[in-house]
Design a protein around this motif. Sequence first.
Motif, PDB file in Angstrom:
ATOM      1  N   LYS A   1       0.830  -1.211   0.000  1.00  0.00           N
ATOM      2  CA  LYS A   1       0.000   0.000   0.000  1.00  0.00           C
ATOM      3  C   LYS A   1       0.862   1.258   0.000  1.00  0.00           C
ATOM      4  N   ILE A   2       1.930   1.271   0.789  1.00  0.00           N
ATOM      5  CA  ILE A   2       2.822   2.440   0.806  1.00  0.00           C
ATOM      6  C   ILE A   2       3.482   2.595  -0.564  1.00  0.00           C
ATOM      7  N   TYR A   3       3.902   1.476  -1.142  1.00  0.00           N
ATOM      8  CA  TYR A   3       4.491   1.523  -2.477  1.00  0.00           C
ATOM      9  C   TYR A   3       3.482   2.084  -3.477  1.00  0.00           C
ATOM     10  N   ASP A   4       2.251   1.592  -3.436  1.00  0.00           N
ATOM     11  CA  ASP A   4       1.211   2.049  -4.366  1.00  0.00           C
ATOM     12  C   ASP A   4       0.921   3.543  -4.206  1.00  0.00           C
ATOM     13  N   ILE A   5       0.947   4.026  -2.984  1.00  0.00           N
ATOM     14  CA  ILE A   5       0.648   5.434  -2.715  1.00  0.00           C
ATOM     15  C   ILE A   5       1.757   6.349  -3.234  1.00  0.00           C
ATOM     16  N   TYR A   6       3.004   5.967  -3.011  1.00  0.00           N
ATOM     17  CA  TYR A   6       4.120   6.876  -3.269  1.00  0.00           C
ATOM     18  C   TYR A   6       4.965   6.556  -4.497  1.00  0.00           C
ATOM     19  N   SER A   7       4.795   5.409  -5.116  1.00  0.00           N
ATOM     20  CA  SER A   7       5.715   5.009  -6.189  1.00  0.00           C
ATOM     21  C   SER A   7       5.687   5.944  -7.396  1.00  0.00           C
ATOM     22  N   SER A   8       4.521   6.421  -7.793  1.00  0.00           N
ATOM     23  CA  SER A   8       4.497   7.283  -8.984  1.00  0.00           C
ATOM     24  C   SER A   8       5.174   8.626  -8.706  1.00  0.00           C
ATOM     25  N   THR A   9       4.969   9.189  -7.539  1.00  0.00           N
ATOM     26  CA  THR A   9       5.630  10.451  -7.179  1.00  0.00           C
ATOM     27  C   THR A   9       7.135  10.261  -7.098  1.00  0.00           C
ATOM     28  N   MET A  10       7.553   9.168  -6.471  1.00  0.00           N
ATOM     29  CA  MET A  10       8.981   8.910  -6.316  1.00  0.00           C
ATOM     30  C   MET A  10       9.628   8.550  -7.652  1.00  0.00           C
ATOM     31  N   MET A  11       8.873   7.925  -8.545  1.00  0.00           N
ATOM     32  CA  MET A  11       9.408   7.617  -9.877  1.00  0.00           C
ATOM     33  C   MET A  11       9.714   8.910 -10.621  1.00  0.00           C
ATOM     34  N   GLY A  12       8.838   9.895 -10.500  1.00  0.00           N
ATOM     35  CA  GLY A  12       9.094  11.201 -11.110  1.00  0.00           C
ATOM     36  C   GLY A  12      10.378  11.816 -10.589  1.00  0.00           C
ATOM     37  N   LEU A  13      10.594  11.705  -9.289  1.00  0.00           N
ATOM     38  CA  LEU A  13      11.817  12.215  -8.678  1.00  0.00           C
ATOM     39  C   LEU A  13      13.028  11.439  -9.219  1.00  0.00           C
ATOM     40  N   CYS A  14      12.941  10.127  -9.262  1.00  0.00           N
ATOM     41  CA  CYS A  14      14.050   9.298  -9.745  1.00  0.00           C
ATOM     42  C   CYS A  14      14.368   9.584 -11.214  1.00  0.00           C
ATOM     43  N   MET A  15      13.347   9.855 -12.008  1.00  0.00           N
ATOM     44  CA  MET A  15      13.555  10.152 -13.425  1.00  0.00           C
ATOM     45  C   MET A  15      14.442  11.385 -13.608  1.00  0.00           C
ATOM     46  N   ARG A  16      14.328  12.347 -12.713  1.00  0.00           N
ATOM     47  CA  ARG A  16      15.152  13.553 -12.823  1.00  0.00           C
ATOM     48  C   ARG A  16      16.627  13.254 -12.568  1.00  0.00           C
ATOM     49  N   TYR A  17      16.900  12.266 -11.745  1.00  0.00           N
ATOM     50  CA  TYR A  17      18.279  11.964 -11.373  1.00  0.00           C
ATOM     51  C   TYR A  17      18.928  10.922 -12.268  1.00  0.00           C
ATOM     52  N   CYS A  18      18.152  10.233 -13.050  1.00  0.00           N
ATOM     53  CA  CYS A  18      18.674   9.116 -13.842  1.00  0.00           C
ATOM     54  C   CYS A  18      18.625   9.419 -15.333  1.00  0.00           C
ATOM     55  N   ARG A  19      19.430   8.696 -16.069  1.00  0.00           N
ATOM     56  CA  ARG A  19      19.536   8.913 -17.506  1.00  0.00           C
ATOM     57  C   ARG A  19      18.436   8.209 -18.285  1.00  0.00           C
ATOM     58  N   SER A  20      17.847   7.158 -17.717  1.00  0.00           N
ATOM     59  CA  SER A  20      16.824   6.404 -18.439  1.00  0.00           C
ATOM     60  C   SER A  20      15.734   5.936 -17.477  1.00  0.00           C
ATOM     61  N   LYS A  21      14.626   5.512 -18.061  1.00  0.00           N
ATOM     62  CA  LYS A  21      13.521   4.996 -17.257  1.00  0.00           C
ATOM     63  C   LYS A  21      13.954   3.736 -16.510  1.00  0.00           C
ATOM     64  N   GLU A  22      14.726   2.898 -17.173  1.00  0.00           N
ATOM     65  CA  GLU A  22      15.184   1.655 -16.551  1.00  0.00           C
ATOM     66  C   GLU A  22      16.065   1.935 -15.332  1.00  0.00           C
ATOM     67  N   GLU A  23      16.963   2.897 -15.468  1.00  0.00           N
ATOM     68  CA  GLU A  23      17.818   3.271 -14.350  1.00  0.00           C
ATOM     69  C   GLU A  23      16.986   3.861 -13.212  1.00  0.00           C
ATOM     70  N   ALA A  24      16.004   4.686 -13.553  1.00  0.00           N
ATOM     71  CA  ALA A  24      15.121   5.277 -12.538  1.00  0.00           C
ATOM     72  C   ALA A  24      14.335   4.192 -11.809  1.00  0.00           C
ATOM     73  N   GLU A  25      13.874   3.182 -12.550  1.00  0.00           N
ATOM     74  CA  GLU A  25      13.145   2.077 -11.919  1.00  0.00           C
ATOM     75  C   GLU A  25      14.035   1.321 -10.936  1.00  0.00           C
ATOM     76  N   GLU A  26      15.308   1.145 -11.287  1.00  0.00           N
ATOM     77  CA  GLU A  26      16.244   0.476 -10.378  1.00  0.00           C
ATOM     78  C   GLU A  26      16.458   1.291  -9.111  1.00  0.00           C
TER      79      GLU A  26
END
Length: 189
Positions: A30-55
Amino acid sequence: MLFKRKAIIVKDLKGLIKGCLARDRSSQKKIYDIYSSTMMGLCMRYCRSKEEAEEVLQDGFLQVFKNIGQFGFRGSFEGWLRRIMINCALQRYRNTLRDFKLVSLTELTNFHPTESVLINSLSEKELIELVQALPPACRMVFNLYVFEGLKHREIAELLQVTVGTSKSNLSDARQILKRQLRSELKITR
């Protein structure tokens, strides 16, 4: 509706965190479901690719669930979560730093249109792609300074560089982004 959903999340958050402390998988999900999309957006800014951001996102949530007992219900849970995600992105950057070469930006020319005019003409996806294309050191400093609001002294400590290097990387990032925007929008000035 979003406000109502956020209120429900906040109300249930303490119970979900306690469930995570007890290693309850449904609370973690549930915590993952609530926050994962917001945190993915944050990770995308720091990473070069979607795959790296997912990791980075997955590593971050592993750290969250491993260290959730350190949260202690002081301050914002989302802020605590963001800090972990940023630290995971920075750690990944540090681990791969030796694979990248420094970029010389002496060939850059002056740029006249205002940044806000150019930025407003691009979509969010296009802006993220431009930031992702920055050299790693520039991308890290740019994100920490612009999006996280850190000072150069704080950035220098996090990245284990000098304050001057942090300032230089920010300046380089801005110049690269200006050049990319200029090319993207076919500005010839």
